[in-house]
Design a protein around this motif. Sequence first.
Motif, PDB file in Angstrom:
ATOM      1  N   ALA A  34      -8.435   1.641  -2.299  1.00 49.60           N
ATOM      2  CA  ALA A  34      -6.913   1.787  -1.463  1.00 49.60           C
ATOM      3  C   ALA A  34      -6.806   0.247  -0.918  1.00 49.60           C
ATOM      4  O   ALA A  34      -5.658  -0.154  -1.329  1.00 49.60           O
ATOM      5  CB  ALA A  34      -7.301   2.707  -0.500  1.00 49.60           C
ATOM      6  N   ARG A  35      -8.069  -0.498  -0.435  1.00 49.25           N
ATOM      7  CA  ARG A  35      -7.964  -1.240  -0.668  1.00 49.25           C
ATOM      8  C   ARG A  35      -7.233  -2.988  -1.208  1.00 49.25           C
ATOM      9  O   ARG A  35      -6.123  -3.446  -1.091  1.00 49.25           O
ATOM     10  CB  ARG A  35      -9.314  -2.189   0.614  1.00 49.25           C
ATOM     11  N   LEU A  36      -8.035  -2.348  -2.558  1.00 50.44           N
ATOM     12  CA  LEU A  36      -7.572  -2.934  -3.151  1.00 50.44           C
ATOM     13  C   LEU A  36      -6.246  -3.163  -4.034  1.00 50.44           C
ATOM     14  O   LEU A  36      -5.014  -3.904  -4.143  1.00 50.44           O
ATOM     15  CB  LEU A  36      -8.585  -3.100  -5.139  1.00 50.44           C
ATOM     16  N   THR A  37      -5.195  -1.754  -3.990  1.00 49.40           N
ATOM     17  CA  THR A  37      -4.283  -1.943  -4.514  1.00 49.40           C
ATOM     18  C   THR A  37      -3.541  -2.030  -3.578  1.00 49.40           C
ATOM     19  O   THR A  37      -2.337  -2.385  -3.702  1.00 49.40           O
ATOM     20  CB  THR A  37      -4.000  -0.181  -3.827  1.00 49.40           C
ATOM     21  N   GLY A  38      -3.724  -2.311  -2.205  1.00 51.83           N
ATOM     22  CA  GLY A  38      -2.712  -3.025  -1.644  1.00 51.83           C
ATOM     23  C   GLY A  38      -2.620  -4.418  -1.557  1.00 51.83           C
ATOM     24  O   GLY A  38      -1.975  -4.737  -1.170  1.00 51.83           O
ATOM     25  N   VAL A  39      -3.654  -5.223  -1.548  1.00 51.40           N
ATOM     26  CA  VAL A  39      -3.510  -6.371  -2.050  1.00 51.40           C
ATOM     27  C   VAL A  39      -2.670  -6.910  -3.809  1.00 51.40           C
ATOM     28  O   VAL A  39      -2.160  -7.547  -3.550  1.00 51.40           O
ATOM     29  CB  VAL A  39      -5.366  -6.988  -2.701  1.00 51.40           C
ATOM     30  N   VAL A  40      -3.274  -5.731  -3.934  1.00 48.07           N
ATOM     31  CA  VAL A  40      -3.011  -5.855  -5.468  1.00 48.07           C
ATOM     32  C   VAL A  40      -1.060  -6.082  -4.783  1.00 48.07           C
ATOM     33  O   VAL A  40      -0.317  -7.329  -4.859  1.00 48.07           O
ATOM     34  CB  VAL A  40      -2.339  -4.846  -6.310  1.00 48.07           C
ATOM     35  N   TYR A  41      -0.801  -5.482  -4.215  1.00 46.62           N
ATOM     36  CA  TYR A  41       1.208  -5.475  -3.398  1.00 46.62           C
ATOM     37  C   TYR A  41       1.504  -6.974  -2.847  1.00 46.62           C
ATOM     38  O   TYR A  41       2.333  -6.701  -3.286  1.00 46.62           O
ATOM     39  CB  TYR A  41       1.716  -4.387  -3.042  1.00 46.62           C
ATOM     40  N   GLN A  42       0.265  -6.853  -2.111  1.00 49.69           N
ATOM     41  CA  GLN A  42       1.175  -7.722  -1.163  1.00 49.69           C
ATOM     42  C   GLN A  42       1.119  -9.317  -1.981  1.00 49.69           C
ATOM     43  O   GLN A  42       1.414 -10.209  -1.715  1.00 49.69           O
ATOM     44  CB  GLN A  42      -0.074  -7.731   0.150  1.00 49.69           C
ATOM     45  N   GLU A  43      -0.269  -9.347  -2.852  1.00 52.44           N
ATOM     46  CA  GLU A  43      -0.490 -11.037  -3.659  1.00 52.44           C
ATOM     47  C   GLU A  43       0.688 -10.427  -4.286  1.00 52.44           C
ATOM     48  O   GLU A  43       1.269 -11.937  -5.237  1.00 52.44           O
ATOM     49  CB  GLU A  43      -1.580 -10.641  -4.835  1.00 52.44           C
ATOM     50  N   ALA A  44       1.580  -9.616  -4.705  1.00 52.43           N
ATOM     51  CA  ALA A  44       2.675  -9.168  -6.000  1.00 52.43           C
ATOM     52  C   ALA A  44       3.691 -10.286  -5.732  1.00 52.43           C
ATOM     53  O   ALA A  44       4.567 -10.639  -5.714  1.00 52.43           O
ATOM     54  CB  ALA A  44       3.042  -8.247  -6.520  1.00 52.43           C
ATOM     55  N   ILE A  45       3.638  -9.599  -3.469  1.00 53.08           N
ATOM     56  CA  ILE A  45       5.146  -9.540  -3.059  1.00 53.08           C
ATOM     57  C   ILE A  45       4.964 -11.290  -2.622  1.00 53.08           C
ATOM     58  O   ILE A  45       5.954 -11.565  -2.668  1.00 53.08           O
ATOM     59  CB  ILE A  45       5.039  -8.952  -1.600  1.00 53.08           C
ATOM     60  N   GLY A  46       3.409 -11.842  -2.490  1.00 50.34           N
ATOM     61  CA  GLY A  46       3.485 -12.895  -1.787  1.00 50.34           C
ATOM     62  C   GLY A  46       3.784 -14.281  -3.037  1.00 50.34           C
ATOM     63  O   GLY A  46       3.645 -15.123  -2.798  1.00 50.34           O
ATOM     64  N   HIS A  47       3.831 -14.042  -4.126  1.00 49.00           N
ATOM     65  CA  HIS A  47       4.016 -14.064  -5.010  1.00 49.00           C
ATOM     66  C   HIS A  47       5.400 -14.324  -6.012  1.00 49.00           C
ATOM     67  O   HIS A  47       5.912 -14.732  -7.124  1.00 49.00           O
ATOM     68  CB  HIS A  47       2.558 -14.447  -5.893  1.00 49.00           C
ATOM     69  N   GLY A  48       5.873 -13.626  -4.883  1.00 48.03           N
ATOM     70  CA  GLY A  48       7.761 -13.050  -4.903  1.00 48.03           C
ATOM     71  C   GLY A  48       8.316 -12.085  -6.386  1.00 48.03           C
ATOM     72  O   GLY A  48       8.922 -12.546  -6.899  1.00 48.03           O
ATOM     73  N   VAL A  49       7.193 -11.543  -6.223  1.00 47.81           N
ATOM     74  CA  VAL A  49       7.601 -10.445  -7.425  1.00 47.81           C
ATOM     75  C   VAL A  49       8.024  -9.379  -6.596  1.00 47.81           C
ATOM     76  O   VAL A  49       8.337  -8.842  -5.241  1.00 47.81           O
ATOM     77  CB  VAL A  49       6.007  -9.268  -7.500  1.00 47.81           C
TER      78      VAL A  49
END
Length: 84
Positions: free
Chosen positions: A34-49
């Motif tokens: 669950a934590r890593l799923t949140g990281v995937v989302y946050q990193e994607a958003i942070g990189h303009g996805v």
Amino acid sequence: MAEQDPFQQIVDGLTYDLQRDHLEQRGALAVMTARLTGVVYQEAIGHGVPHDLAQEMAGDFWAAEMTVPPDGLSSPGEGADPRE
């Protein structure tokens, strides 16, 4: 109530302990996933996805991780990406 023989008591105790440990491990892995799923989302958003794509990426990660059997092993053909 009939008494169990000592060997059966030992086996039952070990079985209970192993099942409890396995459940604890599965719980810890679910929390980590669950934590890593949140990281995937946050990193994607942070990189303009875009939000929708980032959400889909996180969902794909979650789905892929949660379909792996708890022992990490799968039969041939199981868990294979249908897009391949």
